[in-house]
Design an enzyme around this catalytic site. Structure first.
Site, PDB file in Angstrom:
ATOM      1  N   SER A  17      30.098  50.617  37.755  1.00  0.00           N
ATOM      2  CA  SER A  17      28.896  50.086  37.097  1.00  0.00           C
ATOM      3  C   SER A  17      28.320  48.894  37.873  1.00  0.00           C
ATOM      4  O   SER A  17      27.097  48.686  37.884  1.00  0.00           O
ATOM      5  CB  SER A  17      29.172  49.715  35.644  1.00  0.00           C
ATOM      6  OG  SER A  17      29.979  48.572  35.553  1.00  0.00           O
ATOM      7  N   ASN A  18      29.172  48.136  38.531  1.00  0.00           N
ATOM      8  CA  ASN A  18      28.642  47.032  39.357  1.00  0.00           C
ATOM      9  C   ASN A  18      27.930  47.565  40.596  1.00  0.00           C
ATOM     10  O   ASN A  18      26.909  47.008  41.019  1.00  0.00           O
ATOM     11  CB  ASN A  18      29.749  46.056  39.735  1.00  0.00           C
ATOM     12  CG  ASN A  18      30.016  45.062  38.615  1.00  0.00           C
ATOM     13  OD1 ASN A  18      29.228  44.145  38.400  1.00  0.00           O
ATOM     14  ND2 ASN A  18      31.104  45.271  37.882  1.00  0.00           N
ATOM     15  N   ARG A  95      42.714  46.458  44.601  1.00  0.00           N
ATOM     16  CA  ARG A  95      43.839  46.307  45.523  1.00  0.00           C
ATOM     17  C   ARG A  95      43.868  44.881  46.096  1.00  0.00           C
ATOM     18  O   ARG A  95      42.813  44.271  46.268  1.00  0.00           O
ATOM     19  CB  ARG A  95      43.713  47.293  46.686  1.00  0.00           C
ATOM     20  CG  ARG A  95      43.845  48.735  46.269  1.00  0.00           C
ATOM     21  CD  ARG A  95      43.674  49.649  47.459  1.00  0.00           C
ATOM     22  NE  ARG A  95      44.695  49.457  48.474  1.00  0.00           N
ATOM     23  CZ  ARG A  95      45.896  50.014  48.453  1.00  0.00           C
ATOM     24  NH1 ARG A  95      46.227  50.815  47.480  1.00  0.00           N
ATOM     25  NH2 ARG A  95      46.759  49.788  49.423  1.00  0.00           N
ATOM     26  N   ASN A 111      33.958  39.208  46.003  1.00  0.00           N
ATOM     27  CA  ASN A 111      34.550  40.024  44.941  1.00  0.00           C
ATOM     28  C   ASN A 111      34.025  39.540  43.602  1.00  0.00           C
ATOM     29  O   ASN A 111      33.752  38.348  43.429  1.00  0.00           O
ATOM     30  CB  ASN A 111      36.083  39.866  44.968  1.00  0.00           C
ATOM     31  CG  ASN A 111      36.780  40.611  43.847  1.00  0.00           C
ATOM     32  OD1 ASN A 111      36.513  41.800  43.628  1.00  0.00           O
ATOM     33  ND2 ASN A 111      37.669  39.944  43.131  1.00  0.00           N
ATOM     34  N   HIS A 113      35.075  39.173  39.639  1.00  0.00           N
ATOM     35  CA  HIS A 113      36.292  39.146  38.823  1.00  0.00           C
ATOM     36  C   HIS A 113      35.909  38.732  37.397  1.00  0.00           C
ATOM     37  O   HIS A 113      35.174  37.759  37.209  1.00  0.00           O
ATOM     38  CB  HIS A 113      37.286  38.145  39.417  1.00  0.00           C
ATOM     39  CG  HIS A 113      38.560  38.067  38.642  1.00  0.00           C
ATOM     40  ND1 HIS A 113      39.518  39.058  38.697  1.00  0.00           N
ATOM     41  CD2 HIS A 113      39.028  37.147  37.771  1.00  0.00           C
ATOM     42  CE1 HIS A 113      40.520  38.734  37.897  1.00  0.00           C
ATOM     43  NE2 HIS A 113      40.245  37.575  37.316  1.00  0.00           N
ATOM     44  N   SER A 140      33.276  35.731  37.543  1.00  0.00           N
ATOM     45  CA  SER A 140      33.107  34.913  38.746  1.00  0.00           C
ATOM     46  C   SER A 140      32.887  35.815  39.948  1.00  0.00           C
ATOM     47  O   SER A 140      33.508  36.875  40.050  1.00  0.00           O
ATOM     48  CB  SER A 140      34.374  34.084  39.026  1.00  0.00           C
ATOM     49  OG  SER A 140      34.746  33.302  37.919  1.00  0.00           O
ATOM     50  N   GLU A 147      44.717  35.583  49.104  1.00  0.00           N
ATOM     51  CA  GLU A 147      45.294  35.212  47.810  1.00  0.00           C
ATOM     52  C   GLU A 147      44.515  35.920  46.700  1.00  0.00           C
ATOM     53  O   GLU A 147      43.281  35.753  46.621  1.00  0.00           O
ATOM     54  CB  GLU A 147      45.164  33.689  47.661  1.00  0.00           C
ATOM     55  CG  GLU A 147      45.987  33.112  46.567  1.00  0.00           C
ATOM     56  CD  GLU A 147      45.734  31.606  46.437  1.00  0.00           C
ATOM     57  OE1 GLU A 147      46.052  31.066  45.389  1.00  0.00           O
ATOM     58  OE2 GLU A 147      45.169  31.016  47.388  1.00  0.00           O
ATOM     59  N   ASP A 149      42.321  36.946  43.942  1.00  0.00           N
ATOM     60  CA  ASP A 149      41.325  36.244  43.116  1.00  0.00           C
ATOM     61  C   ASP A 149      41.361  34.730  43.336  1.00  0.00           C
ATOM     62  O   ASP A 149      41.036  33.947  42.438  1.00  0.00           O
ATOM     63  CB  ASP A 149      41.526  36.561  41.619  1.00  0.00           C
ATOM     64  CG  ASP A 149      41.457  38.056  41.344  1.00  0.00           C
ATOM     65  OD1 ASP A 149      40.625  38.737  41.962  1.00  0.00           O
ATOM     66  OD2 ASP A 149      42.246  38.548  40.514  1.00  0.00           O
TER      67      ASP A 149
HETATM   68  C1  GRF Z   1      34.565  44.770  36.608  1.00  0.00           C
HETATM   69  O1  GRF Z   1      34.899  44.232  35.367  1.00  0.00           O
HETATM   70  C2  GRF Z   1      34.834  43.780  37.711  1.00  0.00           C
HETATM   71  O2  GRF Z   1      34.620  42.452  37.302  1.00  0.00           O
HETATM   72  C3  GRF Z   1      36.296  44.002  38.006  1.00  0.00           C
HETATM   73  O3  GRF Z   1      36.478  45.383  37.888  1.00  0.00           O
HETATM   74  C4  GRF Z   1      35.506  45.918  36.991  1.00  0.00           C
HETATM   75  C5  GRF Z   1      34.790  46.995  37.738  1.00  0.00           C
HETATM   76  O4  GRF Z   1      33.914  47.710  36.912  1.00  0.00           O
HETATM   77  N1  GRF Z   1      36.664  43.500  39.305  1.00  0.00           N
HETATM   78  P1  GRF Z   1      32.906  48.769  37.537  1.00  0.00           P
HETATM   79  O5  GRF Z   1      33.752  49.796  38.287  1.00  0.00           O
HETATM   80  O6  GRF Z   1      31.980  48.033  38.457  1.00  0.00           O
HETATM   81  O7  GRF Z   1      32.214  49.366  36.363  1.00  0.00           O
END
Ligand code: GRF
Length: 220
Positions: A17-18, A95, A111, A113, A140, A147, A149
């Site tokens: 979704s991102n 990962r 990234n 998070h 964030s 390291e 996150d």
């Molecule tokens: C999101 O909550 C992101 O913050 C985390 O993993 C999830 C990924 O969701 N790192 P999507 O695959 O982008 O829907």
């Protein structure tokens, strides 16, 4: 604004979704970048289908066909480099990445998070924020280091935890904020307004004393 759009690769392990939010921002003219590759460690990741539908080249590499994590990471990151990507976005890439693979990407890999880092690195962030009785939760975007996150935080989206929130509802309420935060950060990174140098995150030439905050879909 650079004349040629910045080339960006995205790594994702899941539903994507991102990634969809990044593609949508680009479609709407809010993110002047070219997506040159979407990669995954899971051949069945929905993110790969989204990329294919948008005519973006994809690769899926199976970690189980490599002798160890480091060899997998070095191969994956070599393929990312070969795509011509200048920037690399981890959007749900589940990962921990080897330090040697990351080294050439220092300051060029971000990234997202789902917590207000430095709180709750790793998994189950929504559950942990609720269990701690936190008043606020959020997401964030940070530069990636070896390291988990743990790299310098660039920007955060915050939300108030409501009395009726459970783990699922909180995740569901946070996700739309993530979808604004990640494109907003990638946009300022790709257009040169954001840099990580001399141990600090610089925005418009000045070191940040704390993370940028997402407000009304923009960064402040
Ligand atoms: C999101 O909550 C992101 O913050 C985390 O993993 C999830 C990924 O969701 N790192 P999507 O695959 O982008 O829907």
């Amino acid at each position: 604004m650079p004349l040629t759009p910045a080339k960006v690769a995205v790594l994702a392990s899941g539903r994507g979704s991102n990634l969809a939010a990044l593609l949508d921002a680009r479609e709407r003219g809010k993110l002047p970048v070219e997506f040159v590759l979407v990669g995954s460690d899971k051949a069945e990741a929905a993110a790969l289908q989204l990329a294919k539908a948008a005519n973006i080249p994809t690769i899926a590499l199976d970690p189980r066909s490599y002798p160890d994590r480091r060899t997998f990471d070095l191969d994956l990151f070599a393929r990312v480099a070969a795509s011509g990507a200048q920037w690399l976005v981890l959007a749900g890439f589940m990962r921990v990445i080897d330090g040697e693979a990351l080294r050439p990407w220092a300051g060029r890999i971000i990234n997202i998070h789902p917590s207000l880092l430095p709180k709750y690195r790793g998994l189950h962030t929504h559950r942990r924020a609720l269990a701690a009785g936190d008043a606020e939760h959020g997401a964030s975007v940070h530069f990636v280091t070896a390291e988990l996150d743990g790299g310098p935080v660039i920007a955060q989206a915050r939300l108030t935890i409501e009395p009726g929130d459970d783990e699922q509802l909180l995740a569901q309420r946070l996700l739309p904020l993530e979808h604004h935060l990640l494109p907003a950060v990638l946009a300022v990174l790709a257009n040169g307004r954001l840099q990580w140098r001399c141990g600090a995150v610089h925005y418009d030439g000045r070191p940040l004393s704390g993370p940028l905050i997402l407000r009304d879909h923009g960064l402040e």
